[in-house]
Scaffold this active site. Structure first.
Site, PDB file in Angstrom:
ATOM      1  CG  HIS A  58      -1.523  -3.019 -14.945  1.00  0.00           C
ATOM      2  ND1 HIS A  58      -2.433  -3.999 -15.274  1.00  0.00           N
ATOM      3  CD2 HIS A  58      -1.305  -3.141 -13.609  1.00  0.00           C
ATOM      4  CE1 HIS A  58      -2.765  -4.665 -14.182  1.00  0.00           C
ATOM      5  NE2 HIS A  58      -2.084  -4.170 -13.154  1.00  0.00           N
ATOM      6  CG  ASP A  60       0.499  -4.086  -9.657  1.00  0.00           C
ATOM      7  OD1 ASP A  60      -0.248  -3.879 -10.624  1.00  0.00           O
ATOM      8  OD2 ASP A  60       0.416  -5.099  -8.928  1.00  0.00           O
ATOM      9  CG  HIS A 116       0.256  -7.923 -13.747  1.00  0.00           C
ATOM     10  ND1 HIS A 116       1.244  -7.060 -13.316  1.00  0.00           N
ATOM     11  CD2 HIS A 116      -0.851  -7.568 -13.053  1.00  0.00           C
ATOM     12  CE1 HIS A 116       0.767  -6.251 -12.388  1.00  0.00           C
ATOM     13  NE2 HIS A 116      -0.510  -6.532 -12.219  1.00  0.00           N
ATOM     14  NE  ARG A 128      -8.713 -13.895 -12.366  1.00  0.00           N
ATOM     15  CZ  ARG A 128      -7.979 -12.986 -11.730  1.00  0.00           C
ATOM     16  NH1 ARG A 128      -8.415 -11.756 -11.589  1.00  0.00           N
ATOM     17  NH2 ARG A 128      -6.785 -13.309 -11.256  1.00  0.00           N
TER      18      ARG A 128
HETATM   19  O1  LIG Z   1      -7.345  -9.113 -10.422  1.00  0.00           O
HETATM   20  C1  LIG Z   1      -6.193  -9.497 -10.572  1.00  0.00           C
HETATM   21  O2  LIG Z   1      -5.891 -10.682 -10.557  1.00  0.00           O
HETATM   22  C2  LIG Z   1      -5.073  -8.525 -10.790  1.00  0.00           C
HETATM   23  C3  LIG Z   1      -5.410  -7.118 -10.463  1.00  0.00           C
HETATM   24  C4  LIG Z   1      -4.285  -6.191 -10.812  1.00  0.00           C
HETATM   25  O3  LIG Z   1      -3.394  -6.528 -11.534  1.00  0.00           O
HETATM   26  C5  LIG Z   1      -4.247  -4.826 -10.258  1.00  0.00           C
HETATM   27  O4  LIG Z   1      -5.188  -4.397  -9.612  1.00  0.00           O
HETATM   28  O5  LIG Z   1      -3.242  -4.130 -10.457  1.00  0.00           O
HETATM   29 FE   LIG Z   2      -1.814  -5.185 -11.351  1.00  0.00          FE
END
Ligand SMILES: O=C(O)CCC(=O)C(=O)O
Ligand SMILES: [Fe+2]
Length: 183
Positions: A58, A60, A116, A128
């Site tokens: 996606h 952001d 990402h 994680r």
């Molecule tokens: O948890 C992560 O490292 C990324 C989270 C992410 O990409 C998001 O919440 O948009």
């Molecule tokens: Fe994200």
């Protein structure tokens, strides 16, 4: 996090790609309108045959996102014009900054919103954790780039409503393509 976002944004705002005036600098990033999320990605119990996605690919919707990830790793980015995913190696004591859709729009595509995803850990018992702060413009500030003419002007509220409508109708975010003037 909000203060870091403001500092980064103000530094970018004077670049030739953005060249924002004082009013845009104030309204295109709203410190009190940020969202903070904490994530936990548990490992898959069984031996993974394919990579187990913690978060699907996606971009952001933010102006910029500031991420604090632990040392487990799993964040991956797609380089512009490429189909290969690159792992983002965690570095202790650092924050990671992703540019978001609002930044891409206000810079007329000069700065790109990073695609990402997160691959969940594969070793049983590992998890994680990440913390993410998303900075947004004022809800009704109309995002325009003075010369690029890539997108019609739109507000963050309109963008969010469109994203929600698309997800409801198709299951996926369409994002900036909805606002592009010459598809
Ligand atoms: O948890 C992560 O490292 C990324 C989270 C992410 O990409 C998001 O919440 O948009
Ligand atoms: Fe994200």
């Amino acid at each position: 996090m909000a203060r870091i976002a403001r500092k980064l944004f103000d530094a970018l705002a004077v670049s030739k790609e953005l060249c924002l005036d004082a009013e845009q600098r104030a309204s295109y990033l709203e410190e009190r309108g940020g969202t903070f999320r904490a994530y936990r990605y548990p490992a898959r119990d069984t031996a993974a045959v394919v990579q187990y996605m913690g978060m699907e690919p996606h971009t952001d919707s933010s102006v910029l996102s500031i991420l604090n990830q632990d040392l487990v790793g799993g964040l991956q980015v797609l380089r512009d014009g490429s189909t290969g995913w690159r792992r983002v190696r965690p570095v202790e004591g650092t924050l990671l900054v992703n540019l978001g859709d609002m930044m891409q729009a206000m810079s007329g595509d000069a700065y790109r919103s990073a695609v990402h995803r997160v691959v969940a850990p594969s070793s049983p018992g590992t998890e994680r954790m990440s913390l993410c702060y998303f900075a947004f413009p004022e809800e009704d500030a109309v995002i325009v780039h003075p010369s690029a003419g890539c997108y019609r002007g739109f507000s963050c509220r309109e963008f969010r409503e469109q994203v929600q409508a698309d997800i409801k109708a198709t299951g996926a975010k369409v994002g900036l393509a909805r606002f592009r003037l010459h598809p």
